[in-house]
Design a protein around this motif. Structure first.
Motif, PDB file in Angstrom:
ATOM      1  N   PHE A  31       0.838  -1.193   0.000  1.00 53.96           N
ATOM      2  CA  PHE A  31       0.000   0.000   0.000  1.00 53.96           C
ATOM      3  C   PHE A  31       0.871   1.239   0.000  1.00 53.96           C
ATOM      4  O   PHE A  31       1.928   1.278   0.622  1.00 53.96           O
ATOM      5  N   LEU A  36      -5.931   5.757  -0.628  1.00 55.54           N
ATOM      6  CA  LEU A  36      -7.062   6.548  -1.095  1.00 55.54           C
ATOM      7  C   LEU A  36      -8.214   6.503  -0.101  1.00 55.54           C
ATOM      8  O   LEU A  36      -8.568   5.440   0.407  1.00 55.54           O
ATOM      9  N   SER A  89     -12.787  -7.775  -1.644  1.00 53.22           N
ATOM     10  CA  SER A  89     -11.950  -6.595  -1.480  1.00 53.22           C
ATOM     11  C   SER A  89     -11.402  -6.231  -2.833  1.00 53.22           C
ATOM     12  O   SER A  89     -10.815  -7.061  -3.521  1.00 53.22           O
ATOM     13  N   LEU A  90     -11.614  -5.011  -3.216  1.00 53.78           N
ATOM     14  CA  LEU A  90     -11.103  -4.554  -4.504  1.00 53.78           C
ATOM     15  C   LEU A  90      -9.850  -3.728  -4.263  1.00 53.78           C
ATOM     16  O   LEU A  90      -9.905  -2.663  -3.673  1.00 53.78           O
ATOM     17  N   LEU A  91      -8.721  -4.239  -4.696  1.00 49.65           N
ATOM     18  CA  LEU A  91      -7.464  -3.507  -4.554  1.00 49.65           C
ATOM     19  C   LEU A  91      -7.213  -2.742  -5.828  1.00 49.65           C
ATOM     20  O   LEU A  91      -7.273  -3.291  -6.926  1.00 49.65           O
ATOM     21  N   LEU A  92      -6.897  -1.501  -5.658  1.00 49.65           N
ATOM     22  CA  LEU A  92      -6.736  -0.643  -6.814  1.00 49.65           C
ATOM     23  C   LEU A  92      -5.253  -0.424  -7.079  1.00 49.65           C
ATOM     24  O   LEU A  92      -4.523   0.043  -6.195  1.00 49.65           O
ATOM     25  N   MET A  93      -4.808  -0.750  -8.282  1.00 49.26           N
ATOM     26  CA  MET A  93      -3.393  -0.510  -8.544  1.00 49.26           C
ATOM     27  C   MET A  93      -3.143  -0.239 -10.027  1.00 49.26           C
ATOM     28  O   MET A  93      -3.927  -0.661 -10.881  1.00 49.26           O
ATOM     29  N   PRO A  94      -2.079   0.458 -10.340  1.00 49.71           N
ATOM     30  CA  PRO A  94      -1.778   0.723 -11.744  1.00 49.71           C
ATOM     31  C   PRO A  94      -1.187  -0.530 -12.398  1.00 49.71           C
ATOM     32  O   PRO A  94      -0.909  -1.522 -11.728  1.00 49.71           O
ATOM     33  N   VAL A 115      -0.045  -0.261  -4.312  1.00 49.75           N
ATOM     34  CA  VAL A 115      -1.498  -0.445  -4.308  1.00 49.75           C
ATOM     35  C   VAL A 115      -2.094   0.819  -3.700  1.00 49.75           C
ATOM     36  O   VAL A 115      -1.706   1.234  -2.607  1.00 49.75           O
ATOM     37  N   PHE A 116      -3.021   1.441  -4.429  1.00 50.16           N
ATOM     38  CA  PHE A 116      -3.501   2.752  -4.011  1.00 50.16           C
ATOM     39  C   PHE A 116      -4.535   2.681  -2.899  1.00 50.16           C
ATOM     40  O   PHE A 116      -4.666   3.621  -2.116  1.00 50.16           O
ATOM     41  N   VAL A 118      -8.095   0.164  -1.094  1.00 46.99           N
ATOM     42  CA  VAL A 118      -8.985  -0.995  -1.109  1.00 46.99           C
ATOM     43  C   VAL A 118     -10.435  -0.510  -1.050  1.00 46.99           C
ATOM     44  O   VAL A 118     -10.759   0.443  -0.345  1.00 46.99           O
TER      45      VAL A 118
ATOM     46  N   LEU B   3     -10.901 -12.480  -3.595  1.00 47.87           N
ATOM     47  CA  LEU B   3     -10.140 -11.249  -3.461  1.00 47.87           C
ATOM     48  C   LEU B   3      -9.877 -10.727  -4.857  1.00 47.87           C
ATOM     49  O   LEU B   3      -9.217 -11.369  -5.646  1.00 47.87           O
ATOM     50  N   PHE B   4     -10.444  -9.624  -5.168  1.00 46.19           N
ATOM     51  CA  PHE B   4     -10.189  -9.048  -6.481  1.00 46.19           C
ATOM     52  C   PHE B   4      -8.955  -8.196  -6.426  1.00 46.19           C
ATOM     53  O   PHE B   4      -8.701  -7.544  -5.434  1.00 46.19           O
ATOM     54  N   LEU B   6      -7.698  -5.079  -8.816  1.00 47.42           N
ATOM     55  CA  LEU B   6      -7.979  -4.333 -10.027  1.00 47.42           C
ATOM     56  C   LEU B   6      -6.727  -3.718 -10.597  1.00 47.42           C
ATOM     57  O   LEU B   6      -5.878  -3.254  -9.864  1.00 47.42           O
ATOM     58  N   CYS B   8      -5.487  -0.688 -13.067  1.00 50.28           N
ATOM     59  CA  CYS B   8      -5.816   0.428 -13.952  1.00 50.28           C
ATOM     60  C   CYS B   8      -4.996   0.219 -15.210  1.00 50.28           C
ATOM     61  O   CYS B   8      -3.891  -0.292 -15.123  1.00 50.28           O
ATOM     62  N   LEU B  10      -3.777   2.558 -16.964  1.00 50.80           N
ATOM     63  CA  LEU B  10      -2.763   3.619 -17.017  1.00 50.80           C
ATOM     64  C   LEU B  10      -2.566   4.142 -15.606  1.00 50.80           C
ATOM     65  O   LEU B  10      -3.361   3.873 -14.752  1.00 50.80           O
ATOM     66  N   LEU B  55      -3.591   0.957   7.007  1.00 45.84           N
ATOM     67  CA  LEU B  55      -3.069   0.157   5.911  1.00 45.84           C
ATOM     68  C   LEU B  55      -1.900   0.835   5.210  1.00 45.84           C
ATOM     69  O   LEU B  55      -1.167   0.196   4.465  1.00 45.84           O
ATOM     70  N   SER B  57       1.299   2.067   3.698  1.00 46.40           N
ATOM     71  CA  SER B  57       2.648   1.485   3.606  1.00 46.40           C
ATOM     72  C   SER B  57       2.738   0.015   3.999  1.00 46.40           C
ATOM     73  O   SER B  57       3.823  -0.566   4.005  1.00 46.40           O
ATOM     74  N   LYS B  58       1.619  -0.600   4.328  1.00 46.64           N
ATOM     75  CA  LYS B  58       1.662  -2.014   4.711  1.00 46.64           C
ATOM     76  C   LYS B  58       1.949  -2.893   3.507  1.00 46.64           C
ATOM     77  O   LYS B  58       1.453  -2.666   2.408  1.00 46.64           O
TER      78      LYS B  58
END
Lengths: 386, 136
Positions: A31, A36, A89-94, A115-116, A118, B3-4, B6, B8, B10, B55, B57-58
């Protein structure tokens, strides 16, 4: 807190995997320091068309209304706006090629992947038909009864911007509905043209035609504009022409159904239920030259009740009924227990959308029966003893 | 529990499109304030935590790919096998703007990213036995 390849490989082995089972590049997910905040950053599910719309730079508009009903509108469409919760849980990442290199050996590479945040909720948009009755109701608060009946020097009514703010529909849908209903823009503000005024307008034109012993087919739009220029302002006159006449090049014809309905709307409200013989006589006699009143034209405006003695005509205009299907059907079935498809369609048609047409709506929300080969619709809930 | 993850497509970018609030109702208040969740993020093992702020920096876990291109995640004591899939419908990331304006009727969100793919994982428990034996 940096992990290294050795730690990663150790865990990998404990998981009963070897480096030959996997690709060269591994990632450590971490994270970001300040993840976010879901109050600031949200996820919105869109369909492909809406995505193209967004990419072209166009905006979406969230409009809250009564209760919890919220819509989001593009320039031409309206969507229900709903929150969706997921137990995932939706983890958002580029995308992974943005990772920062931590360590590399001949055979392995380790990257740090940020990871931006959850998420457990996102927002959905479901295409819907907007409830536009509120538009007519809003404008009805500012009826226009003619230029000589104006009470105030200041313009009253609602500007188009105000309409966009209060009506839960897209701009295009509002514009289309404004064209359909007897609404006009007077001195920059939108208002509803009063039924009595419209009746007077048509009757006045009819009286001119009778005097000149001409039919509407024999005159041009320019003639009408000139004559009615004395009666009211140009914008109002042109709206009335569009409501009640078909204009084909330079020739004119009365819109028979529209005129008949207008006259019924004018005659009926005084006495909510009219003796039908008296009504039909008065109705036909008041018609302009060249327009015949048909009982069918009453569909969506009034009900003819042949079961009572004497038979009655009841004032029941579609635009006064609730927009909820169950509420509307309840009123319809209380007024008449059994309906043919033809009679009920004008009342149900405005509530249809892409998924459900009139027949489908009735199948879902009403009960049907066949008597003497004719199909009738009746209430699902009120039991009739017949 | 799924566990999704996602992705992006870009990094965050500024789109011109805006999500603008025109009229306001009490439901929208929940939307703007964010529903208050007593969020225990259900990451098994090391990452159980009481609030989202903690959470930061974890470390989450390790992500690998097998030779078929399928992702494998190791989080705490668990190994998760996954797939890369296109989202049925894209997700758009929207970020609140003009934060200092207290006027609730004027909330605007900018569109900052588009998500088209996801990696979806299912949990499968796997004991870490080896390590414990080593320590004895």
């Amino acid at each position: 807190m940096e992990r290294n390849l050795q730690q990663v490989n150790t865990i990998l082995n404990l998981a009963k995997l070897t480096e030959s089972d996997i690709k060269k590049e591994s990632h450590v997910l971490q994270f970001i320091p300040q993840i976010l905040d879901s109050k600031q950053v949200k996820l919105l599910e869109v369909n492909k068309d809406t995505l193209e719309y967004i990419k072209s730079g166009e905006c979406l508009f969230i409009k809250g209304g009564e209760d919890a009903h919220v819509v989001v509108c593009s320039n031409s469409k309206t969507f229900e706006f709903k929150e969706a919760e997921t137990s995932n849980s939706l983890l958002l990442m580029p995308s992974l090629n943005h990772g920062k290199l931590i360590e590399a050996t001949e055979s392995r590479t380790l990257k740090k992947q940020e990871v931006f945040g959850v998420y457990h909720t996102y927002y959905e948009m479901r295409l819907t038909k907007p409830k536009l009755q509120s538009l007519r109701n809003a404008l009805a608060k500012y009826p226009y009864k003619g230029k000589n009946s104006e009470l105030s020097k200041d313009a009253v009514g609602l500007s188009f911007t105000e309409l966009k703010n209060i009506i839960q529909a897209s701009e295009e849908e509002i514009i289309n509905r404004l064209e359909e209903i007897p609404a006009a823009k007077i001195r920059g503000k939108w208002r509803l043209l009063d039924v009595g005024f419209l009746f007077g307008w048509v009757s006045y034109l009819d009286s001119i035609l009778r005097e000149k012993q001409l039919s509407l087919e024999e005159v041009t739009p320019l003639n009408v504009e000139d004559w009615m220029g004395l009666y009211d302002i140009a914008d109002v006159n042109s709206k009335c022409m569009s409501l009640f006449m078909e204009v084909d090049d330079d020739s004119l014809k009365w819109k028979s159904a529209a005129v008949s309905q207008l006259f019924a709307l004018y005659l009926l409200p005084e006495l909510r239920a009219f003796d039908s013989k008296d009504f039909f006589t008065a109705w036909q006699q008041s018609m302009p030259v060249g327009v015949t009143a048909n009982e069918e034209d009453l569909n969506g405006v009034a009900l003819v009740d042949y079961d009572s003695t004497p038979s009655l005509v009841k004032y029941l205009p579609e635009f006064e009924l609730p927009e909820d299907i169950n509420e509307r059907l309840d009123i319809l079935f209380r007024n008449r227990t059994k309906w043919t498809l033809q009679a009920i369609t004008p009342y149900v048609q405005p509530l249809t959308d892409n998924n459900l047409n009139v027949a489908a709506l009735l199948t879902k929300y009403a009960r049907s029966s066949t008597i003497n080969g004719v199909k009738y619709y009746s209430s699902k809930y009120i039991t009739q003893t017949e | 529990m799924l566990l999704f993850v996602l992705i992006c497509n870009l990094s965050f970018k500024n789109y011109n499109s805006r999500i603008i609030t025109i009229t306001y109702n009490y439901w929208l208040q929940y939307f703007y304030e964010g529903k208050c969740k007593s969020s225990s993020n259900q990451f098994q093992g090391d990452l159980e935590t009481k609030s989202e702020e903690a959470l930061g920096s974890k470390l989450i876990g390790d992500l690998h790919f097998n030779h078929e291109g399928h992702p494998i995640m190791i989080i705490g004591h668990h190994i998760l096998h996954g797939k890369v899939q296109d989202l049925d419908k894209p997700l758009v990331v929207i970020t609140k703007e003009n934060d200092n304006v207290p006027d609730e009727n004027n909330v605007t969100y900018g569109v900052t990213a588009v998500i088209k793919k996801k990696m979806i994982f299912k949990t499968r428990p796997k004991p870490i036995v080896g390590e414990m034996i080593k320590k004895l």
